[in-house]
Design a protein around this motif. Structure first.
Motif, PDB file in Angstrom:
ATOM      1  N   LEU A 676      41.316  33.810 -70.161  1.00 17.17           N
ATOM      2  CA  LEU A 676      41.089  32.824 -69.109  1.00 17.17           C
ATOM      3  C   LEU A 676      40.817  31.432 -69.668  1.00 17.17           C
ATOM      4  CD1 LEU A 676      38.907  34.957 -66.674  1.00 17.17           C
ATOM      5  CD2 LEU A 676      41.305  34.291 -66.376  1.00 17.17           C
ATOM      6  N   ALA A 677      40.297  31.346 -70.881  1.00 14.66           N
ATOM      7  CA  ALA A 677      40.005  30.044 -71.489  1.00 14.66           C
ATOM      8  C   ALA A 677      41.233  29.404 -72.121  1.00 14.66           C
ATOM      9  CB  ALA A 677      38.914  30.196 -72.540  1.00 14.66           C
ATOM     10  N   SER A 678      42.219  30.214 -72.458  1.00 15.67           N
ATOM     11  CA  SER A 678      43.372  29.727 -73.221  1.00 15.67           C
ATOM     12  C   SER A 678      44.543  29.389 -72.313  1.00 15.67           C
ATOM     13  CB  SER A 678      43.801  30.809 -74.221  1.00 15.67           C
ATOM     14  OG  SER A 678      44.425  31.884 -73.546  1.00 15.67           O
ATOM     15  N   ASP A 679      45.603  28.894 -72.926  1.00 16.67           N
ATOM     16  CA  ASP A 679      46.811  28.563 -72.169  1.00 16.67           C
ATOM     17  C   ASP A 679      47.575  29.796 -71.707  1.00 16.67           C
ATOM     18  OD1 ASP A 679      46.280  25.893 -72.464  1.00 16.67           O
ATOM     19  OD2 ASP A 679      47.572  25.629 -74.211  1.00 16.67           O
ATOM     20  N   LEU A 680      47.156  30.973 -72.154  1.00 19.45           N
ATOM     21  CA  LEU A 680      47.782  32.194 -71.650  1.00 19.45           C
ATOM     22  C   LEU A 680      47.618  32.303 -70.142  1.00 19.45           C
ATOM     23  CD1 LEU A 680      46.557  34.687 -74.408  1.00 19.45           C
ATOM     24  CD2 LEU A 680      48.891  33.840 -74.104  1.00 19.45           C
ATOM     25  N   SER A 681      46.558  31.721 -69.605  1.00 21.29           N
ATOM     26  CA  SER A 681      46.317  31.771 -68.158  1.00 21.29           C
ATOM     27  C   SER A 681      46.374  30.363 -67.563  1.00 21.29           C
ATOM     28  CB  SER A 681      44.947  32.394 -67.881  1.00 21.29           C
ATOM     29  OG  SER A 681      43.913  31.618 -68.449  1.00 21.29           O
ATOM     30  N   ALA A 682      47.231  29.522 -68.112  1.00 23.13           N
ATOM     31  CA  ALA A 682      47.278  28.111 -67.720  1.00 23.13           C
ATOM     32  C   ALA A 682      47.540  27.917 -66.229  1.00 23.13           C
ATOM     33  CB  ALA A 682      48.334  27.376 -68.528  1.00 23.13           C
ATOM     34  N   LYS A 683      48.104  28.906 -65.559  1.00 16.75           N
ATOM     35  CA  LYS A 683      48.427  28.774 -64.140  1.00 16.75           C
ATOM     36  C   LYS A 683      47.540  29.652 -63.266  1.00 16.75           C
ATOM     37  CE  LYS A 683      53.126  27.478 -65.369  1.00 16.75           C
ATOM     38  NZ  LYS A 683      54.574  27.777 -65.288  1.00 16.75           N
ATOM     39  N   SER A 684      46.359  29.971 -63.768  1.00 14.33           N
ATOM     40  CA  SER A 684      45.427  30.815 -63.023  1.00 14.33           C
ATOM     41  C   SER A 684      44.105  30.101 -62.822  1.00 14.33           C
ATOM     42  CB  SER A 684      45.172  32.128 -63.779  1.00 14.33           C
ATOM     43  OG  SER A 684      46.341  32.909 -63.835  1.00 14.33           O
ATOM     44  N   THR A 685      43.651  30.071 -61.577  1.00 15.92           N
ATOM     45  CA  THR A 685      42.314  29.560 -61.277  1.00 15.92           C
ATOM     46  C   THR A 685      41.811  30.280 -60.038  1.00 15.92           C
ATOM     47  OG1 THR A 685      40.983  27.552 -61.068  1.00 15.92           O
ATOM     48  CG2 THR A 685      43.017  27.622 -59.786  1.00 15.92           C
ATOM     49  N   GLY A 686      40.487  30.386 -59.925  1.00 15.97           N
ATOM     50  CA  GLY A 686      39.897  31.090 -58.788  1.00 15.97           C
ATOM     51  C   GLY A 686      40.037  32.593 -58.874  1.00 15.97           C
ATOM     52  N   ASN A 687      40.320  33.107 -60.050  1.00 17.02           N
ATOM     53  CA  ASN A 687      40.573  34.540 -60.199  1.00 17.02           C
ATOM     54  C   ASN A 687      39.381  35.284 -60.784  1.00 17.02           C
ATOM     55  OD1 ASN A 687      43.212  34.630 -59.171  1.00 17.02           O
ATOM     56  ND2 ASN A 687      44.049  33.904 -61.117  1.00 17.02           N
ATOM     57  N   ILE A 688      39.421  36.602 -60.640  1.00 13.68           N
ATOM     58  CA  ILE A 688      38.409  37.496 -61.183  1.00 13.68           C
ATOM     59  C   ILE A 688      39.098  38.569 -61.996  1.00 13.68           C
ATOM     60  CG2 ILE A 688      36.615  39.196 -60.651  1.00 13.68           C
ATOM     61  CD1 ILE A 688      36.155  37.689 -58.005  1.00 13.68           C
ATOM     62  N   ILE A 689      38.617  38.772 -63.212  1.00 13.68           N
ATOM     63  CA  ILE A 689      39.083  39.916 -64.004  1.00 13.68           C
ATOM     64  C   ILE A 689      37.910  40.877 -64.156  1.00 13.68           C
ATOM     65  CG2 ILE A 689      39.889  40.700 -66.261  1.00 13.68           C
ATOM     66  CD1 ILE A 689      41.364  38.134 -66.617  1.00 13.68           C
ATOM     67  N   ASN A 690      38.064  42.059 -63.648  1.00 13.16           N
ATOM     68  CA  ASN A 690      37.046  43.086 -63.821  1.00 13.16           C
ATOM     69  C   ASN A 690      37.275  43.805 -65.146  1.00 13.16           C
ATOM     70  OD1 ASN A 690      35.816  42.643 -61.324  1.00 13.16           O
ATOM     71  ND2 ASN A 690      37.224  44.028 -60.268  1.00 13.16           N
ATOM     72  N   VAL A 691      36.258  43.842 -65.964  1.00 11.24           N
ATOM     73  CA  VAL A 691      36.322  44.589 -67.219  1.00 11.24           C
ATOM     74  C   VAL A 691      35.236  45.648 -67.132  1.00 11.24           C
ATOM     75  CG1 VAL A 691      36.361  44.453 -69.737  1.00 11.24           C
ATOM     76  CG2 VAL A 691      37.063  42.473 -68.379  1.00 11.24           C
ATOM     77  N   ASP A 692      35.545  46.708 -66.395  1.00 14.30           N
ATOM     78  CA  ASP A 692      34.534  47.718 -66.066  1.00 14.30           C
ATOM     79  C   ASP A 692      35.059  49.139 -66.228  1.00 14.30           C
ATOM     80  OD1 ASP A 692      36.307  47.881 -63.972  1.00 14.30           O
ATOM     81  OD2 ASP A 692      34.917  47.147 -62.447  1.00 14.30           O
ATOM     82  N   ALA A 693      36.229  49.271 -66.876  1.00  9.15           N
ATOM     83  CA  ALA A 693      36.889  50.574 -67.063  1.00  9.15           C
ATOM     84  C   ALA A 693      37.265  51.223 -65.736  1.00  9.15           C
ATOM     85  CB  ALA A 693      36.019  51.519 -67.897  1.00  9.15           C
ATOM     86  N   GLY A 694      37.268  50.438 -64.664  1.00  6.78           N
ATOM     87  CA  GLY A 694      37.704  50.947 -63.363  1.00  6.78           C
ATOM     88  C   GLY A 694      36.548  51.342 -62.470  1.00  6.78           C
ATOM     89  N   ASN A 695      36.368  50.578 -61.406  1.00 13.73           N
ATOM     90  CA  ASN A 695      35.334  50.880 -60.419  1.00 13.73           C
ATOM     91  C   ASN A 695      35.893  50.492 -59.063  1.00 13.73           C
ATOM     92  OD1 ASN A 695      33.036  50.359 -58.600  1.00 13.73           O
ATOM     93  ND2 ASN A 695      31.784  50.851 -60.387  1.00 13.73           N
ATOM     94  N   VAL A 696      36.198  51.471 -58.240  1.00  5.83           N
ATOM     95  CA  VAL A 696      36.915  51.201 -57.000  1.00  5.83           C
ATOM     96  C   VAL A 696      36.119  50.286 -56.076  1.00  5.83           C
ATOM     97  CG1 VAL A 696      36.031  53.243 -55.798  1.00  5.83           C
ATOM     98  CG2 VAL A 696      38.272  52.280 -55.162  1.00  5.83           C
ATOM     99  N   GLN A 697      34.792  50.361 -56.143  1.00  2.84           N
ATOM    100  CA  GLN A 697      33.975  49.511 -55.285  1.00  2.84           C
ATOM    101  C   GLN A 697      34.120  48.033 -55.604  1.00  2.84           C
ATOM    102  OE1 GLN A 697      30.139  51.632 -55.991  1.00  2.84           O
ATOM    103  NE2 GLN A 697      29.966  51.558 -53.761  1.00  2.84           N
ATOM    104  N   SER A 698      34.469  47.725 -56.860  1.00  5.67           N
ATOM    105  CA  SER A 698      34.563  46.317 -57.249  1.00  5.67           C
ATOM    106  C   SER A 698      36.002  45.803 -57.270  1.00  5.67           C
ATOM    107  CB  SER A 698      33.910  46.106 -58.623  1.00  5.67           C
ATOM    108  OG  SER A 698      34.570  46.858 -59.617  1.00  5.67           O
ATOM    109  N   PHE A 699      36.930  46.577 -56.739  1.00  4.30           N
ATOM    110  CA  PHE A 699      38.282  46.039 -56.590  1.00  4.30           C
ATOM    111  C   PHE A 699      38.208  44.773 -55.733  1.00  4.30           C
ATOM    112  CE2 PHE A 699      41.014  50.166 -56.984  1.00  4.30           C
ATOM    113  CZ  PHE A 699      40.559  50.320 -58.280  1.00  4.30           C
ATOM    114  N   THR A 700      38.904  43.730 -56.170  1.00  2.00           N
ATOM    115  CA  THR A 700      38.932  42.508 -55.359  1.00  2.00           C
ATOM    116  C   THR A 700      39.918  42.696 -54.212  1.00  2.00           C
ATOM    117  OG1 THR A 700      40.572  41.619 -56.879  1.00  2.00           O
ATOM    118  CG2 THR A 700      38.293  41.007 -57.252  1.00  2.00           C
ATOM    119  N   ARG A 701      39.493  42.268 -53.047  1.00  2.00           N
ATOM    120  CA  ARG A 701      40.350  42.440 -51.866  1.00  2.00           C
ATOM    121  C   ARG A 701      40.498  41.098 -51.156  1.00  2.00           C
ATOM    122  NH1 ARG A 701      37.176  47.101 -52.005  1.00  2.00           N
ATOM    123  NH2 ARG A 701      38.354  49.053 -51.987  1.00  2.00           N
TER     124      ARG A 701
END
Length: 701
Positions: A676-701
């Motif tokens: 998210l800090a690098s140019d790899l995501s240069a066209k992304s803003t307002g996003n959420i990346i969950n790094v939780d090994a998968g938790n259905v309750q925290s899926f963004t909707r």
């Protein structure tokens, strides 16, 4: 002038006991490191040393003479044994007697040097190799001492050299380094067998000896003769025509720099990221405050090593410390920088050859501020710092030369021919590709904790400089020391910070501006944890969560926005929130609510930052136990109690609870943050990346 370090005699630091325990190449290295440890003797990466050593040829078994000489791109002060090139002297002599076609063709001789390599040494030979090979002495030093170049850069340098040294040190007209200069040195030595050295006009000093020790002592002694001579000649004289302005107090100087550096950095860093360095040592202040500042600065530097690092001349800013006209300086920066670029472009056009490389970055490297000091900018912090050190050498040279004679910079065409030398261009083209975050500065709160430390390490590994901010001063110092060892001292700074302290936050960003020039990446990560049923949640617990996790994130992001908008370079803000900001958890209402506030603040900031190309995104970790401070105290026991299990069962519980059945580590959060800090995501803003090994309750909707 007499109290400045440049006028102090060099110590003889040779230790016979240490030297006698070494072989001949070892003594060469020892001598080199001693000489290179004092920037008054030679600049970082400048100068070179050599020894001619008898060694057994692995093919013939016979003893042959081998030239050990500093290899290309090395620094004698810090180099190790593998920093030397090794070449057969017999083959080097054959280059001279059989292949050399004259000075018009001297550059082609560089291509023959690899064919002279001894013992398959991979260290590339320097363009300066002939300067050592053809001098008929076992040990040779070529240094760039401030005191000696101060003589070499005068209008009457030949006369002054004779006045100081008699016939012990000779004098040669300026000639750029290369094969022909090596032959000039050889001819001088043959014609002057009693000489113990030679000065090259506008450049530096060559000295020699039969042993490593005698060579070292000759070099130090020759430099000290010049220092003594200058001390006598300049006693009681005001350097640079005396002072024109007064120096501001240290805090005032830093305030000016904190304001100016982001403004300059934003204007010169749009196509290539720039990092800055500030220097207000006495030698710098004496020069920038002087009557002759503008006159001498306009003449440019004399030694090639100086202007290759600093450009031919600096940009002097029209700051008046008595009037405090900082706003006016900022308002006129566009014009001042534009004028400098135009001047540099005109210099290029006047001097270019048919085969000259394309014009390089036309922005100034050195910026001089009366009453304040010197700023230097480059593509990385180390290069910016070193450029400043080189200009301090140039200041010392100008001080000495202008005090006893007329200072003379290198002629413009000669300067251009070295700056745009095809061999220099080839060296630049061989440089490794910059890392993905080169030229950028990251600011990481909670930087001494498990997740913050992993994030900082990832940013540093990708070429960024990092400011570590943490409330734990002891852990902060330990983290800074570890990173300085791994990534270099230039790359990391630390500020003790309570993110709820508004004044402290503002000051920490000012410190970052002084140290690096600005901020490009904010990682807001400082955190706490608490757990209690709602009926047992006290107001103090609620307020503490809101202060650190909501107010703290607001304060640091507000300051980052202010700075990024001044720089006009865009930027990236990453909040380290939590799965709990999306998925409710029992017994943690204060923590979950504060984390939800972080996420919504990020969404709001993504809207506000878009026009300025400031991206704001969120990483949501979950159950990162390893290395995390929040899991070392009551939080672990509290969360275990909430799930009715023992604390040491918690990590396995979280792993099994995840959809992927995998544990989450600080390095996993660091990878998502880097994306998210690098140019790899240069066209992304307002996003959420969950790094939780998968938790259905925290899926963004």
């Amino acid at each position: 002038m007499a109290d400045l370090a440049a006028t102090q005699l060099l110590d003889n630091r040779w230790d016979d006991a240490q030297a006698q325990a070494l072989d001949e190449p070892g003594r060469l290295l020892y001598r080199s490191n001693l000489l290179g440890s004092d920037l008054r003797i030679t600049n970082f990466g400048g100068g070179n040393t050599s020894a001619k050593v008898m060694q057994k040829d692995l093919l013939t078994g016979q003893e042959v003479e081998v030239l050990w000489v500093k290899g290309s791109g090395g620094d004698i002060g810090t180099m190790k044994r593998d920093g030397f090139s090794t070449l057969y002297m017999e083959k080097l002599q054959q280059l001279r007697t059989k292949l050399y076609r004259g000075k018009e063709h001297e550059d082609e001789m560089v291509g023959y040097l690899p064919h002279c390599t001894f013992d398959l040494n991979p260290r590339a030979a320097s363009i300066d190799t002939p300067l050592h090979a053809y001098l008929p002495y076992k040990h040779v030093d070529h240094m760039h001492p401030d005191a000696v170049i101060a003589v070499a850069a005068t209008a009457n340098s030949k006369k002054l050299t004779a006045e100081i040294y008699g016939d012990e040190i000779g004098w040669l007209h300026w000639r750029r380094p290369g094969f022909h200069l090596g032959l000039m040195l050889m001819e001088f030595a043959e014609a002057n067998p009693k000489a113990r050295g030679v000065m090259l006009e506008g450049h530096g000093l060559f000295t020699w000896g039969d042993t490593a020790k005698s060579c070292y002592e000759n070099t130090v002694g020759t430099i000290n003769q010049a220092i003594r001579w200058f001390a006598e000649k300049t006693e009681g004289k005001a350097a640079f025509g005396g002072s024109a302005v007064k120096t501001l107090a240290p805090a005032e100087r830093r305030a000016v720099v904190a304001r100016l550096m982001p403004e300059i950095r934003g204007r010169i860093g749009k196509t290539e990221g720039k990092l800055g360095h500030f220097d207000d040592q006495p030698a710098v202040l004496e020069f920038v405050n002087s009557v002759d500042l503008r006159k001498l600065a306009a003449l440019g530097t004399s030694c090639p090593d100086h202007f290759l690092r600093t450009k031919i001349r600096p940009l002097v800013l029209d700051f008046d410390p008595a009037k405090g006209n900082l706003d006016q300086v900022v308002e006129t920066l566009d014009q001042a920088i534009s004028d400098y670029r135009d001047d540099y472009a005109a210099y290029y056009e006047r001097c270019k050859r048919a085969d000259s490389p394309a014009m390089r970055d036309p922005n100034a490297i050195i910026y001089l501020i009366p009453g304040v000091g010197m700023l230097s900018f480059a593509k990385d912090k180390a290069t910016a710092r070193i450029a400043g050190e080189f200009y301090v050498n140039a200041i010392n040279v100008m001080r000495g030369a202008s005090s006893v004679d007329t200072y003379v910079g290198l002629p413009e065409q000669e300067a251009f021919d070295i700056e745009y030398w095809l061999l220099e261009e080839a060296k630049l083209q061989r440089m490794p590709k910059p890392k993905s975050l080169a030229g950028r500065v990251g600011f990481v709160t909670g930087g001494a904790g498990g997740i913050g430390r992993a994030i900082a390490a990832k940013l540093l590994s990708e070429g960024a400089c990092v400011v570590l901010a943490d409330i734990d001063a002891s852990a902060l110092e330990d983290t800074k020391a570890a990173f300085a060892k791994s990534f270099g001292k230039d790359a990391v700074r630390a500020v003790t910070l309570n993110v709820t302290d508004e004044a402290g936050v503002i000051d920490s960003f000012k410190q970052s501006c002084v140290e690096f020039g600005g901020i490009d990446i904010l990682v807001s990560n400082a955190g706490i944890s608490s757990s209690a049923p709602i009926e047992d949640t006290e107001v103090a617990m609620w307020d503490r969560n809101m202060d650190i996790l909501a107010k703290g994130y607001f304060l640091v992001s507000r300051e980052a926005f202010r700075l990024m908008k001044r720089q006009k370079l865009g930027g990236s803000v990453v909040f380290i929130a939590s799965k709990n900001g999306l998925a409710a958890s029992p017994g943690a209402a204060a923590y979950c609510t504060a984390k939800a506030a972080e996420i919504h603040l990020a969404r709001c900031l993504a809207l506000e930052g878009a026009d300025a190309q400031i991206r704001v995104n969120v990483v949501n970790p979950d159950a990162v136990l390893r290395g995390s401070k929040i899991w070392t105290g009551e939080w672990r026991a509290q969360r275990a109690a909430a799930y009715n299990m023992a604390p040491d069962e918690l990590e396995e519980h979280y792993r099994k609870r995840s959809m992927l059945k995998r544990s989450v580590f600080p390095e996993d959060i660091a990878e998502a943050t880097y994306f998210l800090a690098s140019d790899l995501s240069a066209k992304s803003t307002g996003n959420i990346i969950n790094v939780d090994a998968g938790n259905v309750q925290s899926f963004t909707r």
